[in-house]
Motif scaffolding. Structure first.
Motif, PDB file in Angstrom:
ATOM      1  N   LEU A  92      -5.063  20.854  15.521  1.00 19.73           N
ATOM      2  CA  LEU A  92      -3.796  21.221  14.883  1.00 19.73           C
ATOM      3  C   LEU A  92      -2.866  20.041  14.657  1.00 19.73           C
ATOM      4  CD1 LEU A  92      -2.771  24.578  16.590  1.00 19.73           C
ATOM      5  CD2 LEU A  92      -3.775  24.226  14.353  1.00 19.73           C
ATOM      6  N   ASP A  93      -2.664  19.249  15.705  1.00 20.51           N
ATOM      7  CA  ASP A  93      -1.710  18.150  15.601  1.00 20.51           C
ATOM      8  C   ASP A  93      -2.108  17.157  14.514  1.00 20.51           C
ATOM      9  OD1 ASP A  93      -0.086  19.147  17.584  1.00 20.51           O
ATOM     10  OD2 ASP A  93      -1.115  18.075  19.195  1.00 20.51           O
ATOM     11  N   VAL A  94      -3.400  16.891  14.415  1.00 21.19           N
ATOM     12  CA  VAL A  94      -3.885  15.964  13.398  1.00 21.19           C
ATOM     13  C   VAL A  94      -3.667  16.537  11.994  1.00 21.19           C
ATOM     14  CG1 VAL A  94      -5.898  14.696  12.560  1.00 21.19           C
ATOM     15  CG2 VAL A  94      -5.614  15.075  15.013  1.00 21.19           C
ATOM     16  N   VAL A  95      -3.957  17.814  11.835  1.00 18.23           N
ATOM     17  CA  VAL A  95      -3.786  18.465  10.526  1.00 18.23           C
ATOM     18  C   VAL A  95      -2.320  18.487  10.115  1.00 18.23           C
ATOM     19  CG1 VAL A  95      -3.987  20.665   9.299  1.00 18.23           C
ATOM     20  CG2 VAL A  95      -5.873  19.870  10.733  1.00 18.23           C
ATOM     21  N   LYS A  96      -1.421  18.791  11.043  1.00 14.76           N
ATOM     22  CA  LYS A  96       0.015  18.811  10.728  1.00 14.76           C
ATOM     23  C   LYS A  96       0.518  17.423  10.340  1.00 14.76           C
ATOM     24  CE  LYS A  96       1.121  22.679  13.814  1.00 14.76           C
ATOM     25  NZ  LYS A  96       1.809  23.086  15.056  1.00 14.76           N
ATOM     26  N   GLU A  97       0.070  16.423  11.064  1.00 18.04           N
ATOM     27  CA  GLU A  97       0.475  15.051  10.749  1.00 18.04           C
ATOM     28  C   GLU A  97       0.023  14.658   9.349  1.00 18.04           C
ATOM     29  OE1 GLU A  97      -0.124  10.456  12.423  1.00 18.04           O
ATOM     30  OE2 GLU A  97      -1.113  12.154  13.431  1.00 18.04           O
ATOM     31  N   MET A  98      -1.201  15.044   9.019  1.00 16.29           N
ATOM     32  CA  MET A  98      -1.736  14.712   7.707  1.00 16.29           C
ATOM     33  C   MET A  98      -0.969  15.440   6.592  1.00 16.29           C
ATOM     34  SD  MET A  98      -5.741  14.784   6.561  1.00 16.29           S
ATOM     35  CE  MET A  98      -6.273  13.905   5.083  1.00 16.29           C
ATOM     36  N   LEU A  99      -0.636  16.700   6.810  1.00 19.66           N
ATOM     37  CA  LEU A  99       0.106  17.465   5.813  1.00 19.66           C
ATOM     38  C   LEU A  99       1.477  16.843   5.544  1.00 19.66           C
ATOM     39  CD1 LEU A  99      -0.652  21.169   6.831  1.00 19.66           C
ATOM     40  CD2 LEU A  99      -1.281  20.071   4.675  1.00 19.66           C
ATOM     41  N   MET A 100       2.172  16.442   6.606  1.00 18.01           N
ATOM     42  CA  MET A 100       3.508  15.856   6.432  1.00 18.01           C
ATOM     43  C   MET A 100       3.444  14.503   5.739  1.00 18.01           C
ATOM     44  SD  MET A 100       5.610  16.878   9.881  1.00 18.01           S
ATOM     45  CE  MET A 100       4.420  16.102  10.970  1.00 18.01           C
ATOM     46  N   ASN A 101       2.394  13.739   6.017  1.00 16.41           N
ATOM     47  CA  ASN A 101       2.260  12.427   5.372  1.00 16.41           C
ATOM     48  C   ASN A 101       1.815  12.545   3.923  1.00 16.41           C
ATOM     49  OD1 ASN A 101       3.043  11.092   7.692  1.00 16.41           O
ATOM     50  ND2 ASN A 101       0.956  10.708   8.394  1.00 16.41           N
ATOM     51  N   GLU A 102       0.953  13.516   3.652  1.00 18.91           N
ATOM     52  CA  GLU A 102       0.435  13.688   2.296  1.00 18.91           C
ATOM     53  C   GLU A 102       1.418  14.424   1.390  1.00 18.91           C
ATOM     54  OE1 GLU A 102      -2.404  12.354   1.195  1.00 18.91           O
ATOM     55  OE2 GLU A 102      -2.726  11.446   3.176  1.00 18.91           O
ATOM     56  N   ALA A 103       2.230  15.305   1.968  1.00 20.74           N
ATOM     57  CA  ALA A 103       3.199  16.068   1.167  1.00 20.74           C
ATOM     58  C   ALA A 103       4.536  16.127   1.897  1.00 20.74           C
ATOM     59  CB  ALA A 103       2.665  17.474   0.900  1.00 20.74           C
ATOM     60  N   PRO A 104       5.213  14.989   2.034  1.00 23.85           N
ATOM     61  CA  PRO A 104       6.453  14.943   2.812  1.00 23.85           C
ATOM     62  C   PRO A 104       7.581  15.781   2.231  1.00 23.85           C
ATOM     63  CG  PRO A 104       6.134  12.903   1.577  1.00 23.85           C
ATOM     64  CD  PRO A 104       4.871  13.683   1.436  1.00 23.85           C
ATOM     65  N   GLY A 105       7.568  15.980   0.925  1.00 26.52           N
ATOM     66  CA  GLY A 105       8.616  16.793   0.322  1.00 26.52           C
ATOM     67  C   GLY A 105       8.345  18.282   0.394  1.00 26.52           C
ATOM     68  N   LYS A 106       7.193  18.651   0.933  1.00 27.57           N
ATOM     69  CA  LYS A 106       6.800  20.057   0.963  1.00 27.57           C
ATOM     70  C   LYS A 106       6.820  20.638   2.380  1.00 27.57           C
ATOM     71  CE  LYS A 106       3.226  23.051  -1.043  1.00 27.57           C
ATOM     72  NZ  LYS A 106       4.066  23.562  -2.145  1.00 27.57           N
ATOM     73  N   PHE A 107       6.483  19.798   3.368  1.00 24.96           N
ATOM     74  CA  PHE A 107       6.399  20.276   4.751  1.00 24.96           C
ATOM     75  C   PHE A 107       7.312  19.472   5.669  1.00 24.96           C
ATOM     76  CE2 PHE A 107       2.228  21.261   2.880  1.00 24.96           C
ATOM     77  CZ  PHE A 107       2.132  22.612   3.175  1.00 24.96           C
ATOM     78  N   CYS A 108       7.798  20.152   6.701  1.00 26.71           N
ATOM     79  CA  CYS A 108       8.581  19.494   7.738  1.00 26.71           C
ATOM     80  C   CYS A 108       8.280  20.198   9.061  1.00 26.71           C
ATOM     81  CB  CYS A 108      10.071  19.564   7.432  1.00 26.71           C
ATOM     82  SG  CYS A 108      11.103  18.728   8.668  1.00 26.71           S
ATOM     83  N   ARG A 109       7.967  19.416  10.060  1.00 24.76           N
ATOM     84  CA  ARG A 109       7.632  20.005  11.354  1.00 24.76           C
ATOM     85  C   ARG A 109       8.908  20.498  12.040  1.00 24.76           C
ATOM     86  NH1 ARG A 109       2.846  17.524  15.045  1.00 24.76           N
ATOM     87  NH2 ARG A 109       2.530  19.333  16.393  1.00 24.76           N
ATOM     88  N   CYS A 110       8.837  21.688  12.605  1.00 20.68           N
ATOM     89  CA  CYS A 110       9.999  22.262  13.265  1.00 20.68           C
ATOM     90  C   CYS A 110      10.288  21.522  14.564  1.00 20.68           C
ATOM     91  CB  CYS A 110       9.743  23.743  13.557  1.00 20.68           C
ATOM     92  SG  CYS A 110      11.187  24.600  14.218  1.00 20.68           S
ATOM     93  N   PRO A 111      11.487  20.958  14.714  1.00 21.38           N
ATOM     94  CA  PRO A 111      11.794  20.230  15.952  1.00 21.38           C
ATOM     95  C   PRO A 111      11.970  21.188  17.121  1.00 21.38           C
ATOM     96  CG  PRO A 111      13.742  20.401  14.581  1.00 21.38           C
ATOM     97  CD  PRO A 111      12.621  20.981  13.770  1.00 21.38           C
ATOM     98  N   LEU A 112      11.551  20.748  18.295  1.00 22.02           N
ATOM     99  CA  LEU A 112      11.739  21.528  19.519  1.00 22.02           C
ATOM    100  C   LEU A 112      13.003  21.037  20.218  1.00 22.02           C
ATOM    101  CD1 LEU A 112       8.062  21.558  20.873  1.00 22.02           C
ATOM    102  CD2 LEU A 112       9.230  23.323  19.533  1.00 22.02           C
ATOM    103  N   GLU A 113      13.882  21.958  20.526  1.00 26.17           N
ATOM    104  CA  GLU A 113      15.122  21.595  21.196  1.00 26.17           C
ATOM    105  C   GLU A 113      14.907  21.570  22.711  1.00 26.17           C
ATOM    106  OE1 GLU A 113      18.705  23.469  20.056  1.00 26.17           O
ATOM    107  OE2 GLU A 113      18.129  23.684  17.932  1.00 26.17           O
ATOM    108  N   VAL A 114      15.314  20.474  23.332  1.00 22.89           N
ATOM    109  CA  VAL A 114      15.190  20.322  24.784  1.00 22.89           C
ATOM    110  C   VAL A 114      16.391  21.002  25.446  1.00 22.89           C
ATOM    111  CG1 VAL A 114      15.047  18.697  26.702  1.00 22.89           C
ATOM    112  CG2 VAL A 114      13.919  18.178  24.528  1.00 22.89           C
ATOM    113  N   MET A 115      16.104  21.948  26.305  1.00 22.04           N
ATOM    114  CA  MET A 115      17.173  22.697  26.961  1.00 22.04           C
ATOM    115  C   MET A 115      16.946  22.723  28.464  1.00 22.04           C
ATOM    116  SD  MET A 115      17.863  25.960  24.461  1.00 22.04           S
ATOM    117  CE  MET A 115      18.327  25.716  22.739  1.00 22.04           C
TER     118      MET A 115
END
Length: 262
Positions: A92-115
Motif C-alpha cells: 500500500l505505502d509504495v502504491v500511494k507514494e507512486m500515485l502522489m508522485n505520478e499525479a500530484p494534482g490529483k491525489f493527496c495523502r490524508c495527514p494523521l493528526e498527533v493527539m
C-alpha cells in the motif's frame, strides 16, 4: 380351470393396484410441479410484496434466488467534490507514494493528526463524528479527522485515506462515500517477485510477502461488500494505471446509497 382363472384375476388386481399407485404418484408430482411453477410466476400481489421498491434501472438487488427477488430502496447522492480513495491490499505505502508522485494534482495523502489524549477522549471524538479512525502510538494517537478529509476534497483532490477497513461504515454514517479499491495478488510469491527501480528497490522478504498476502485474503473475505473496484496485482506501474482508471470511472458515476427508512 377355476384355479387358473383365480390366479389370473389376482395378477390383474396386483397390476391394477400397481398402475393406480403409479398414476397417483404421477398426479402428485404433477400437482407439486404446477404449485411450484405457480409460486415462481407469482401473482401481482406477490410481486408487490417481494419488491420493496422498483426503479427503471436504479434499484440495487439485495438478494436473489431461484424463487424471488427483493430490492432495497436507494437514493441518489450528488457528489459535488472529489470522493476520498481507500486502497486496500499488499504494498500500500509504495502504491500511494507512486500515485502522489505520478499525479500530484490529483491525489493527496490524508495527514494523521498527533493527539495526546485519553482513550475515552478519542472514542468520544469518534462517536461525535469528529474522528474517522485512530492508531495508538507510544504516548499519543495518530488520528484521521473528518476536517482533514474535507480540507483535501475541497481543494479538488482525491484524499488518500489511511484507515482500517472497519472504518468504512463509519464514513458512510458521516455521509462520506470513499472509492474503495482492492489490490488482488495471486500468491505471496507474486508479491515477493515485485521490483521497481524507483519505488521498490529492496526485495520483499518471504515472511513479509506471506503476511501481506494472508492479511489481504482476510480483508477480501470480510469487507469485499465495500469494494468499489478490484485491480490485479503486478508491476507497480500497472497497478497505478488501473487505479487511476477506476477512480476516474467511479467519480463520474451516479452514486446511489441505501435510503433512510421513512
Amino acid at each position: 380351470m377355476d384355479q387358473e382363472f383365480s390366479r389370473r384375476l389376482s395378477m390383474s388386481e396386483v397390476k391394477d393396484d400397481s398402475t393406480a399407485k403409479t398414476l397417483s404418484a404421477a398426479a402428485r408430482r404433477s400437482f407439486f410441479r404446477r404449485k411450484h411453477k405457480h409460486k415462481r410466476s407469482g401473482s401481482k400481489d406477490g410481486k408487490d410484496l417481494l419488491a420493496l421498491d422498483t426503479f427503471a434501472n436504479d434499484s440495487i438487488p439485495l438478494f436473489e434466488d431461484s424463487v424471488s427477488l427483493a430490492y432495497q430502496r436507494v437514493q441518489k447522492v450528488d457528489c459535488t467534490s472529489l470522493r476520498p480513495v481507500l486502497i486496500l491490499g499488499p504494498l500500500l505505502d509504495v502504491v500511494k507514494e507512486m500515485l502522489m508522485n505520478e499525479a500530484p494534482g490529483k491525489f493527496c495523502r490524508c495527514p494523521l493528526e498527533v493527539m495526546k489524549a485519553s482513550q475515552q477522549a478519542i472514542e468520544r471524538g469518534v462517536k461525535d463524528c469528529l474522528f474517522v479512525d485512530y492508531k495508538r502510538r507510544s504516548g499519543h494517537f495518530d488520528v484521521t479527522t473528518v476536517a482533514s478529509i474535507k480540507e483535501i476534497t475541497e481543494k479538488n483532490r482525491h484524499c488518500l485515506l489511511d484507515i482500517a477497513p472497519h472504518a468504512i461504515e463509519r464514513l458512510h454514517c458521516m455521509h462520506i462515500y470513499p472509492i474503495v479499491i482492492f489490490i488482488r495478488y495471486k500468491s505471496a510469491k507474486h508479491i515477493k517477485e515485485q521490483r521497481d527501480p524507483v519505488y521498490l528497490r529492496d526485495k520483499v522478504t518471504q515472511r513479509h510477502s506471506k503476511e501481506q498476502f494472508e492479511t489481504a485474503q482476510k480483508i477480501e473475505q470480510e469487507y469485499s461488500r465495500y469494494f468499489t473496484g478490484i485491480v490485479q496485482g503486478g508491476a507497480l506501474s500497472s497497478i497505478c494505471t488501473q487505479i487511476l482508471a477506476t477512480v476516474n470511472q467511479e467519480q463520474s458515476k451516479v452514486l446511489w446509497i441505501p435510503a433512510s427508512p421513512p
